[in-house]
Design a protein around this motif. Structure first.
Motif, PDB file in Angstrom:
ATOM      1  N   GLN A 179      -5.853  19.341   3.297  1.00 16.87           N
ATOM      2  CA  GLN A 179      -4.760  19.784   2.263  1.00 16.87           C
ATOM      3  C   GLN A 179      -3.847  18.538   1.903  1.00 16.87           C
ATOM      4  O   GLN A 179      -3.590  18.263   0.644  1.00 16.87           O
ATOM      5  N   ALA A 180      -3.581  17.560   3.056  1.00 21.12           N
ATOM      6  CA  ALA A 180      -3.020  16.314   2.749  1.00 21.12           C
ATOM      7  C   ALA A 180      -3.798  15.464   1.706  1.00 21.12           C
ATOM      8  O   ALA A 180      -2.871  14.680   0.931  1.00 21.12           O
ATOM      9  N   SER A 181      -5.100  15.204   1.860  1.00 24.18           N
ATOM     10  CA  SER A 181      -5.804  14.630   1.137  1.00 24.18           C
ATOM     11  C   SER A 181      -5.665  15.069  -0.394  1.00 24.18           C
ATOM     12  O   SER A 181      -5.720  14.235  -1.294  1.00 24.18           O
ATOM     13  N   GLU A 182      -5.771  16.327  -0.533  1.00 24.07           N
ATOM     14  CA  GLU A 182      -5.866  16.682  -1.756  1.00 24.07           C
ATOM     15  C   GLU A 182      -4.345  16.611  -2.559  1.00 24.07           C
ATOM     16  O   GLU A 182      -4.215  16.433  -3.629  1.00 24.07           O
ATOM     17  N   THR A 183      -3.220  16.711  -1.834  1.00 27.15           N
ATOM     18  CA  THR A 183      -2.008  16.827  -2.407  1.00 27.15           C
ATOM     19  C   THR A 183      -1.615  15.217  -2.627  1.00 27.15           C
ATOM     20  O   THR A 183      -0.735  14.872  -3.556  1.00 27.15           O
ATOM     21  N   TYR A 225       0.661  -1.141   0.160  1.00 27.99           N
ATOM     22  CA  TYR A 225       0.065   0.053   0.081  1.00 27.99           C
ATOM     23  C   TYR A 225       0.949   1.141  -0.069  1.00 27.99           C
ATOM     24  O   TYR A 225       2.071   1.324   0.445  1.00 27.99           O
ATOM     25  N   HIS A 226       0.552   2.257  -0.574  1.00 25.71           N
ATOM     26  CA  HIS A 226       0.989   3.634  -0.319  1.00 25.71           C
ATOM     27  C   HIS A 226       0.377   4.255   0.766  1.00 25.71           C
ATOM     28  O   HIS A 226      -0.755   4.591   0.954  1.00 25.71           O
ATOM     29  N   VAL A 227       1.208   4.434   1.955  1.00 25.45           N
ATOM     30  CA  VAL A 227       0.898   4.829   2.986  1.00 25.45           C
ATOM     31  C   VAL A 227       1.277   6.151   3.319  1.00 25.45           C
ATOM     32  O   VAL A 227       2.506   6.612   3.414  1.00 25.45           O
ATOM     33  N   VAL A 228       0.430   7.048   3.878  1.00 26.96           N
ATOM     34  CA  VAL A 228       1.018   8.550   4.252  1.00 26.96           C
ATOM     35  C   VAL A 228       0.698   8.776   5.632  1.00 26.96           C
ATOM     36  O   VAL A 228      -0.597   8.534   6.081  1.00 26.96           O
TER      37      VAL A 228
END
Length: 84
Positions: free
Chosen positions: A56-60, A6-9
């Motif tokens: 903002q993190a969700s958008e980015t 997965y790509h985890v942020v």
């Protein structure tokens, strides 16, 4: 969940605190962060700022299939998801 599949942020709260949950002493070493200021302070500005950062993190970095958080992170995830 691992970054292999997965790509985890990872996001962290904006407030650095001296210590984490006492029950985790010795298991996890700091620095520790919270989404909320110390008790007794006005929480509104910090909460609004934190939700704004999450959006903002969700958008980015998004779109995302899911969001999870622990303790104050879970509360902030719920607040952000009601706006998104």
């Amino acid at each position: 969940i691992t970054e292999v599949n997965y790509h985890v942020v990872y996001l962290r709260g904006q407030v650095e605190v001296d210590e984490g949950d006492p029950s985790l002493a010795g298991l996890i070493h700091g620095p520790f962060y919270s989404w909320f200021e110390d008790k007794g302070k006005d929480q509104r500005r910090g909460i609004i700022s934190g939700v704004r950062d999450i959006l903002q993190a969700s958008e980015t970095h998004g779109p995302f299939d899911g969001v999870y958080g622990f303790s104050s992170g879970a509360a902030m995830a719920v607040l952000a998801s009601t706006i998104a």
